[in-house]
Design a protein around this motif. Structure first.
Motif, PDB file in Angstrom:
ATOM      1  N   SER A   1      -7.885 -10.730   1.349  1.00  0.00           N
ATOM      2  CA  SER A   1      -7.711  -9.315   1.017  1.00  0.00           C
ATOM      3  C   SER A   1      -6.795  -8.661   2.050  1.00  0.00           C
ATOM      4  O   SER A   1      -6.639  -9.144   3.171  1.00  0.00           O
ATOM      5  CB  SER A   1      -9.057  -8.598   1.006  1.00  0.00           C
ATOM      6  OG  SER A   1      -9.576  -8.485   2.312  1.00  0.00           O
ATOM      7  N   PHE A   2      -6.189  -7.547   1.659  1.00  0.00           N
ATOM      8  CA  PHE A   2      -5.280  -6.844   2.569  1.00  0.00           C
ATOM      9  C   PHE A   2      -6.044  -6.053   3.634  1.00  0.00           C
ATOM     10  O   PHE A   2      -5.475  -5.652   4.645  1.00  0.00           O
ATOM     11  CB  PHE A   2      -4.367  -5.906   1.767  1.00  0.00           C
ATOM     12  CG  PHE A   2      -3.299  -5.259   2.595  1.00  0.00           C
ATOM     13  CD1 PHE A   2      -2.294  -6.019   3.175  1.00  0.00           C
ATOM     14  CD2 PHE A   2      -3.313  -3.889   2.813  1.00  0.00           C
ATOM     15  CE1 PHE A   2      -1.313  -5.429   3.961  1.00  0.00           C
ATOM     16  CE2 PHE A   2      -2.328  -3.285   3.590  1.00  0.00           C
ATOM     17  CZ  PHE A   2      -1.321  -4.057   4.159  1.00  0.00           C
ATOM     18  N   GLU A   3      -7.330  -5.860   3.434  1.00  0.00           N
ATOM     19  CA  GLU A   3      -8.127  -5.002   4.307  1.00  0.00           C
ATOM     20  C   GLU A   3      -8.039  -5.419   5.773  1.00  0.00           C
ATOM     21  O   GLU A   3      -7.924  -4.573   6.665  1.00  0.00           O
ATOM     22  CB  GLU A   3      -9.594  -5.023   3.854  1.00  0.00           C
ATOM     23  CG  GLU A   3     -10.505  -4.125   4.692  1.00  0.00           C
ATOM     24  CD  GLU A   3     -11.948  -4.211   4.233  1.00  0.00           C
ATOM     25  OE1 GLU A   3     -12.788  -3.529   4.848  1.00  0.00           O
ATOM     26  OE2 GLU A   3     -12.231  -4.939   3.257  1.00  0.00           O
ATOM     27  N   HIS A   4      -8.095  -6.734   6.047  1.00  0.00           N
ATOM     28  CA  HIS A   4      -8.067  -7.199   7.431  1.00  0.00           C
ATOM     29  C   HIS A   4      -6.755  -7.900   7.789  1.00  0.00           C
ATOM     30  O   HIS A   4      -6.672  -8.599   8.786  1.00  0.00           O
ATOM     31  CB  HIS A   4      -9.240  -8.148   7.684  1.00  0.00           C
ATOM     32  CG  HIS A   4     -10.578  -7.517   7.459  1.00  0.00           C
ATOM     33  ND1 HIS A   4     -11.390  -7.839   6.385  1.00  0.00           N
ATOM     34  CD2 HIS A   4     -11.239  -6.553   8.144  1.00  0.00           C
ATOM     35  CE1 HIS A   4     -12.490  -7.122   6.430  1.00  0.00           C
ATOM     36  NE2 HIS A   4     -12.429  -6.324   7.484  1.00  0.00           N
ATOM     37  N   TYR A   5      -5.749  -7.695   6.974  1.00  0.00           N
ATOM     38  CA  TYR A   5      -4.456  -8.350   7.191  1.00  0.00           C
ATOM     39  C   TYR A   5      -3.650  -7.551   8.201  1.00  0.00           C
ATOM     40  O   TYR A   5      -3.505  -6.331   8.065  1.00  0.00           O
ATOM     41  CB  TYR A   5      -3.719  -8.454   5.853  1.00  0.00           C
ATOM     42  CG  TYR A   5      -2.410  -9.189   5.912  1.00  0.00           C
ATOM     43  CD1 TYR A   5      -2.373 -10.569   5.988  1.00  0.00           C
ATOM     44  CD2 TYR A   5      -1.204  -8.492   5.894  1.00  0.00           C
ATOM     45  CE1 TYR A   5      -1.168 -11.249   6.031  1.00  0.00           C
ATOM     46  CE2 TYR A   5       0.005  -9.157   5.934  1.00  0.00           C
ATOM     47  CZ  TYR A   5       0.014 -10.541   6.011  1.00  0.00           C
ATOM     48  OH  TYR A   5       1.204 -11.205   6.059  1.00  0.00           O
ATOM     49  N   PRO A   6      -3.089  -8.199   9.247  1.00  0.00           N
ATOM     50  CA  PRO A   6      -2.507  -7.446  10.363  1.00  0.00           C
ATOM     51  C   PRO A   6      -1.032  -7.095  10.226  1.00  0.00           C
ATOM     52  O   PRO A   6      -0.485  -6.426  11.104  1.00  0.00           O
ATOM     53  CB  PRO A   6      -2.699  -8.413  11.537  1.00  0.00           C
ATOM     54  CG  PRO A   6      -2.570  -9.769  10.918  1.00  0.00           C
ATOM     55  CD  PRO A   6      -3.182  -9.644   9.545  1.00  0.00           C
ATOM     56  N   LEU A   7      -0.367  -7.527   9.149  1.00  0.00           N
ATOM     57  CA  LEU A   7       1.064  -7.302   9.023  1.00  0.00           C
ATOM     58  C   LEU A   7       1.378  -6.403   7.825  1.00  0.00           C
ATOM     59  O   LEU A   7       0.482  -5.829   7.229  1.00  0.00           O
ATOM     60  CB  LEU A   7       1.780  -8.655   8.885  1.00  0.00           C
ATOM     61  CG  LEU A   7       1.674  -9.590  10.104  1.00  0.00           C
ATOM     62  CD1 LEU A   7       2.247 -10.955   9.776  1.00  0.00           C
ATOM     63  CD2 LEU A   7       2.378  -8.989  11.314  1.00  0.00           C
ATOM     64  N   SER A   8       2.666  -6.340   7.472  1.00  0.00           N
ATOM     65  CA  SER A   8       3.104  -5.427   6.418  1.00  0.00           C
ATOM     66  C   SER A   8       2.602  -5.861   5.044  1.00  0.00           C
ATOM     67  O   SER A   8       2.312  -7.042   4.807  1.00  0.00           O
ATOM     68  CB  SER A   8       4.634  -5.370   6.398  1.00  0.00           C
ATOM     69  OG  SER A   8       5.157  -6.619   5.955  1.00  0.00           O
ATOM     70  N   LEU A   9       2.546  -4.899   4.142  1.00  0.00           N
ATOM     71  CA  LEU A   9       2.176  -5.187   2.762  1.00  0.00           C
ATOM     72  C   LEU A   9       3.187  -6.141   2.131  1.00  0.00           C
ATOM     73  O   LEU A   9       2.831  -7.014   1.336  1.00  0.00           O
ATOM     74  CB  LEU A   9       2.094  -3.882   1.956  1.00  0.00           C
ATOM     75  CG  LEU A   9       1.697  -4.023   0.485  1.00  0.00           C
ATOM     76  CD1 LEU A   9       0.303  -4.644   0.351  1.00  0.00           C
ATOM     77  CD2 LEU A   9       1.736  -2.650  -0.207  1.00  0.00           C
ATOM     78  N   GLU A  10       4.473  -5.986   2.518  1.00  0.00           N
ATOM     79  CA  GLU A  10       5.516  -6.863   1.972  1.00  0.00           C
ATOM     80  C   GLU A  10       5.241  -8.327   2.331  1.00  0.00           C
ATOM     81  O   GLU A  10       5.381  -9.225   1.486  1.00  0.00           O
ATOM     82  CB  GLU A  10       6.894  -6.442   2.489  1.00  0.00           C
ATOM     83  CG  GLU A  10       7.408  -5.132   1.927  1.00  0.00           C
ATOM     84  CD  GLU A  10       6.797  -3.910   2.606  1.00  0.00           C
ATOM     85  OE1 GLU A  10       7.060  -2.793   2.142  1.00  0.00           O
ATOM     86  OE2 GLU A  10       6.053  -4.078   3.601  1.00  0.00           O
ATOM     87  N   SER A  11       4.846  -8.569   3.570  1.00  0.00           N
ATOM     88  CA  SER A  11       4.579  -9.951   3.981  1.00  0.00           C
ATOM     89  C   SER A  11       3.316 -10.484   3.304  1.00  0.00           C
ATOM     90  O   SER A  11       3.213 -11.676   3.000  1.00  0.00           O
ATOM     91  CB  SER A  11       4.460 -10.049   5.503  1.00  0.00           C
ATOM     92  OG  SER A  11       3.328  -9.357   5.990  1.00  0.00           O
ATOM     93  N   PHE A  12       2.350  -9.619   3.063  1.00  0.00           N
ATOM     94  CA  PHE A  12       1.141 -10.007   2.326  1.00  0.00           C
ATOM     95  C   PHE A  12       1.519 -10.471   0.921  1.00  0.00           C
ATOM     96  O   PHE A  12       1.016 -11.484   0.427  1.00  0.00           O
ATOM     97  CB  PHE A  12       0.172  -8.825   2.269  1.00  0.00           C
ATOM     98  CG  PHE A  12      -1.132  -9.129   1.575  1.00  0.00           C
ATOM     99  CD1 PHE A  12      -2.168  -9.728   2.260  1.00  0.00           C
ATOM    100  CD2 PHE A  12      -1.312  -8.801   0.236  1.00  0.00           C
ATOM    101  CE1 PHE A  12      -3.381 -10.006   1.624  1.00  0.00           C
ATOM    102  CE2 PHE A  12      -2.512  -9.073  -0.409  1.00  0.00           C
ATOM    103  CZ  PHE A  12      -3.550  -9.682   0.296  1.00  0.00           C
ATOM    104  N   HIS A  13       2.442  -9.750   0.291  1.00  0.00           N
ATOM    105  CA  HIS A  13       2.869 -10.116  -1.055  1.00  0.00           C
ATOM    106  C   HIS A  13       3.629 -11.451  -1.056  1.00  0.00           C
ATOM    107  O   HIS A  13       3.571 -12.202  -2.038  1.00  0.00           O
ATOM    108  CB  HIS A  13       3.746  -9.013  -1.654  1.00  0.00           C
ATOM    109  CG  HIS A  13       2.988  -7.773  -2.022  1.00  0.00           C
ATOM    110  ND1 HIS A  13       1.687  -7.809  -2.483  1.00  0.00           N
ATOM    111  CD2 HIS A  13       3.350  -6.462  -2.008  1.00  0.00           C
ATOM    112  CE1 HIS A  13       1.270  -6.571  -2.736  1.00  0.00           C
ATOM    113  NE2 HIS A  13       2.266  -5.737  -2.453  1.00  0.00           N
ATOM    114  N   VAL A  14       4.342 -11.742   0.029  1.00  0.00           N
ATOM    115  CA  VAL A  14       5.027 -13.039   0.141  1.00  0.00           C
ATOM    116  C   VAL A  14       4.004 -14.176   0.122  1.00  0.00           C
ATOM    117  O   VAL A  14       4.184 -15.183  -0.575  1.00  0.00           O
ATOM    118  CB  VAL A  14       5.888 -13.100   1.417  1.00  0.00           C
ATOM    119  CG1 VAL A  14       6.401 -14.525   1.656  1.00  0.00           C
ATOM    120  CG2 VAL A  14       7.058 -12.143   1.323  1.00  0.00           C
TER     121      VAL A  14
END
Length: 272
Positions: free
Chosen positions: A232-245
C-alpha cells in the motif's frame, strides 16, 4: 529438528550429521542453516583468511526432500557461477566431493543477509536510511540487467539472495543456484522460489519464464526493500510516481509490465 555445534557455533539440522570434514578448511565462525534448498552454508577462517562454504549432503532443518537431489542440484550450479562474472556476485573459488556430499567454496563476503529467515540481519537492513536502501535496490537492478546480457534468467532470486555490508556499503549477491539460460519455460508447476517474489507464470506449467518474469520480481523486490513488502502507499517512503512504477512492474498480466529490466530502470530513475 535437532541442534548441533561446531567450533562453538550452534545450528539446527533435520538429523545428526558428521561435519568433521570442515576442519580441512579451518575454523567455523558462522553458519547459515535457514535455507530450504537442502544446502547449509559456513563461514570458515584459516590463518586470517575467510571463505564461504556451501554444502549439500546433510538433512537440513528446512529441507524435506531427498539429500541426493540436493547434491545433484548443487553440482549443477557450478557452471553458472563459472560463467557469470559480475561485480556484485560472490566470487567462486572451487568445488569438490567431500563429507559424503558436495561443497562449493567462495571468497568470504561480509554483510547482513536481507532474508526474513535471519531476523536480526533482516531488521538491520530494514532500519537503514532510505538512501542506503535505494543503493541496495539499484545494485540489484544493475545485477539483473547484467545477467540478462549474459543470457540468463533469474529463478529463485529473493531477499535471502542479497547481503549488504553496512560499513563498506557493498552489496553481495550470494545465491544464483537456480538461474537458467534463456529462453526457458516452467517445467515444474510451482517453481523454486519465495512466493513473495514469484511471477504468476512461475506457478503455471509450460509458461515462458523470461526477462518480463524478472521485471515482476524486481518490482516485488522494490516493495520488499522499501516497505518490507507492504504494497500500500500508506507506508511507502517515495513519490507516488515511483510507487506506480513498481505497481506496473508487478502487474499479474505480463503484457502490462515493462518489456525489460532496462526499461523498468529508466522509468524508476525518472520517477525518483
Amino acid at each position: 529438528m535437532i541442534y548441533q555445534e561446531i567450533d562453538g557455533v550452534k545450528f539446527k539440522m533435520g538429523g545428526q550429521f558428521d561435519f568433521n570434514f570442515l576442519k580441512k578448511y579451518g575454523k567455523v565462525f558462522k553458519i547459515y542453516d535457514g535455507q530450504d534448498s537442502g544446502n547449509i552454508c559456513f563461514g570458515i577462517e584459516n590463518k586470517g583468511k575467510k571463505i564461504f562454504v556451501k554444502f549439500a549432503g546433510a538433512q537440513t532443518a528446512e529441507y524435506n526432500g531427498d539429500v541426493s537431489g540436493a547434491i545433484q542440484r548443487l553440482k549443477a550450479t557450478v557452471p553458472i557461477y563459472q560463467s557469470i562474472k559480475q561485480k556484485s556476485l560472490i566470487k567462486y573459488i572451487t568445488s569438490e566431493e567431500i563429507g559424503q556430499g558436495f561443497a562449493m567454496i567462495f571468497e568470504w563476503a561480509d554483510g547482513e543477509c536481507m532474508g526474513r529467515m535471519y531476523e536480526k540481519s533482516h531488521e538491520i537492513i530494514m532500519k537503514l536510511p532510505l538512501d542506503e536502501k535505494l543503493h541496495i535496490y539499484e545494485s540489484v537492478i544493475d545485477f539483473l540487467i547484467d545477467i540478462v546480457t549474459l543470457g540468463y534468467v533469474a529463478i529463485d532470486f529473493y531477499d535471502g539472495s542479497i547481503m549488504y555490508d553496512t560499513s563498506r556499503k557493498v552489496v553481495t549477491i550470494c545465491d544464483i543456484d537456480f538461474f537458467r539460460k534463456s529462453p526457458t519455460v516452467n517445467d515444474m508447476g510451482r517453481m523454486w522460489g519465495s512466493s513473495r517474489f514469484m511471477s504468476p507464470e512461475e506457478y503455471k506449467y509450460g509458461e515462458k519464464i523470461d526477462e518480463i518474469s524478472n521485471v515482476f520480481m524486481i518490482g516485488k523486490m522494490g516493495f520488499s526493500i522499501l516497505t518490507d513488502s507492504d504494497l500500500s502507499f500508506e507506508h511507502y517512503p517515495l513519490s507516488l510516481e515511483s510507487f506506480h512504477v513498481l505497481e506496473k512492474a508487478t502487474n499479474p498480466n505480463r503484457c502490462e509490465r515493462y518489456a525489460s529490466i532496462t526499461e523498468f530502470k529508466k522509468h524508476w530513475l525518472k520517477a525518483l
